[in-house]
Write a protein that holds these residues in place. Structure first.
Motif, PDB file in Angstrom:
ATOM      1  N   ASN A 152       0.565  -1.139   0.056  1.00 17.78           N
ATOM      2  CA  ASN A 152       0.025   0.304  -0.087  1.00 17.78           C
ATOM      3  C   ASN A 152       0.913   1.322  -0.196  1.00 17.78           C
ATOM      4  O   ASN A 152       0.241   2.385   0.154  1.00 17.78           O
TER       5      ASN A 152
ATOM      6  N   ARG B 130       5.100   4.320  16.018  1.00 12.93           N
ATOM      7  CA  ARG B 130       4.163   5.511  15.459  1.00 12.93           C
ATOM      8  C   ARG B 130       3.964   6.589  16.452  1.00 12.93           C
ATOM      9  O   ARG B 130       3.971   6.360  17.613  1.00 12.93           O
TER      10      ARG B 130
ATOM     11  N   ARG C  78      -7.301  10.372  12.238  1.00  7.11           N
ATOM     12  CA  ARG C  78      -7.478   9.202  11.379  1.00  7.11           C
ATOM     13  C   ARG C  78      -6.646   8.074  12.077  1.00  7.11           C
ATOM     14  O   ARG C  78      -5.433   8.374  12.600  1.00  7.11           O
TER      15      ARG C  78
ATOM     16  N   THR D 186       6.542   6.529   6.811  1.00  6.67           N
ATOM     17  CA  THR D 186       5.379   6.856   5.892  1.00  6.67           C
ATOM     18  C   THR D 186       5.285   8.278   5.887  1.00  6.67           C
ATOM     19  O   THR D 186       4.565   8.817   5.228  1.00  6.67           O
TER      20      THR D 186
ATOM     21  N   ASP E 198       3.811  -4.989  10.895  1.00  3.54           N
ATOM     22  CA  ASP E 198       3.215  -5.400   9.238  1.00  3.54           C
ATOM     23  C   ASP E 198       3.458  -6.870   9.368  1.00  3.54           C
ATOM     24  O   ASP E 198       4.410  -7.316   9.819  1.00  3.54           O
TER      25      ASP E 198
END
Ligand code: GCU
Length: 357
Positions: free
Chosen positions: A62, A178, A199, A243, A266
């Motif tokens: 992605n 993150r 989000r 990212t 992941d």
């Protein structure tokens, strides 16, 4: 500017049929033509091996071609082909061209495509074991997470739990730590989260996490995130440094706040029947490449984080690296405790993580 991604459904149909057409046109072979059922996939595998042609598997991804996971998988594909004397090759489809992660998991399950890299949320939607990894502050650092997935005996139970749903966890793909990034204001402590629409990935655990932090969660696929921030549908998001920079979120959310609240894996996943259609010898090659991929991603990851964060123009991007992380830990503690108390599978993994600390 970030490229607009196709609508997911259209992109999926388009890319899968293009892949099939390309492969048919160049005389290759692919499971694209193989029906979803395991028996038929295996039969197709035998036929290809007998004719000596290369079986081409498709792997969905992605994010961009610059991402460390993508670069490692390019190398993986090359080595897999060499070491199986050309029997297999993996064709990579970056940038959500085969759809968002949730859709690609379904495609892998049904055998429409062979492989994908998906965030932990997605195996977590079928197996509760994975939900333990969605808990903020579960691991203290990425090395601890890597050691856990490589060495903890509970990982065999966790990984094999997905086979009943038609896919196998091929390997762990490190995905960093993150943090929050926002459009208008920096986050210095959990109090700054109040009222912010953020989000999240598509899971109840993240929705609860965001509520516990005082914000309000808007779950969506990653491909929709840039526009959602740009148009003010959300005030920000949370993700890892790579990212943030590679996918250019800093353009629309120039406040990066180092909250380090999640170390979520992941996973590289593969259709179960496709995996077992390999000979034992080829499977050993595949498994070996899978286990080597973990460290390869991590080495590239660490190098990229420093380089990419240093590349940001500090007149436009504000980095807050002295966030009051304890305030985030305190805010989430009751939510984590409740999850562990209410779910035996989450507790099994959580206890194993604590035992290894
Ligand atoms: C990370 C992770 C991806 C995931 C993304 C997201 O970048 O590596 O697998 O899709 O976060 O927030 O959706």
């Amino acid at each position: 500017m970030k490229k607009n991604l196709f609508s997911k459904a259209a992109a999926t149909l388009f890319a899968v049929s293009m892949a099939a057409a390309m492969l048919a046109g160049c005389g290759g072979s692919s499971n694209a033509e193989a029906p979803a059922s395991g028996a038929k996939t295996e039969a197709a595998g035998e036929q290809k091996a007998a004719s000596g042609s290369t079986k081409v598997w498709r792997m969905a991804f992605n994010q961009t071609e610059d991402h460390p996971q993508y670069r490692v998988m390019e190398e993986f594909s090359k080595e897999f082909k060499e070491k199986t004397d050309g029997r297999y090759e993996i064709q990579l489809f970056p940038n959500e061209t085969l759809g968002a992660q949730r859709e690609t998991l379904e495609q892998v399950q049904s055998g429409v495509i062979e492989m994908s890299i998906v965030n932990n949320t997605h195996p977590g939607s079928v197996s509760d074991y994975f939900k333990a990894f969605d808990m903020p502050f579960l691991f203290d650092n990425v090395d601890e997470a890597i050691k856990f997935v490589k060495e903890s005996p509970v990982m065999e139970t966790v990984k094999s739990d997905t086979e009943q749903y038609g896919f196998r966890i091929a390997t762990y793909m490190p995905a960093g730590t993150r943090s929050m990034f926002t459009a208008k204001t920096p986050i210095k402590s959990v109090d700054d989260m109040k009222g912010l629409k953020i989000r999240t990935m598509e899971s109840d655990i993240y929705v609860n996490m965001m509520n516990a932090f005082g914000g309000s969660a808007t779950p969506m696929a990653m491909g929709e995130m840039y526009t959602a921030i740009q148009s003010g549908v959300v005030d920000g998001a949370e993700n890892n440094e790579i990212t943030y920079v590679n996918s250019k979120y800093y353009e629309v959310a120039p406040f990066w706040s180092q909250t380090n609240h999640l170390i979520v894996p992941d996973w590289l996943i593969i259709n179960k029947d496709v995996y077992y259609s390999m000979s034992e010898e080829d499977r050993a090659v595949f498994d070996q490449l899978c286990s080597e991929a973990i460290d390869k991603v991590q080495v590239q990851w660490q190098a990229d984080v420093d380089k990419l964060m240093a590349s940001l123009d500090t007149s436009k991007v504000t980095i807050t690296d002295d966030v009051d992380i304890e305030s985030f830990k305190a805010a989430i503690a009751p939510t984590n405790e409740k999850l562990v108390a209410e779910n035996a599978k989450i507790k099994e993994v959580y206890d194993a993580v604590q035992a290894m600390k």
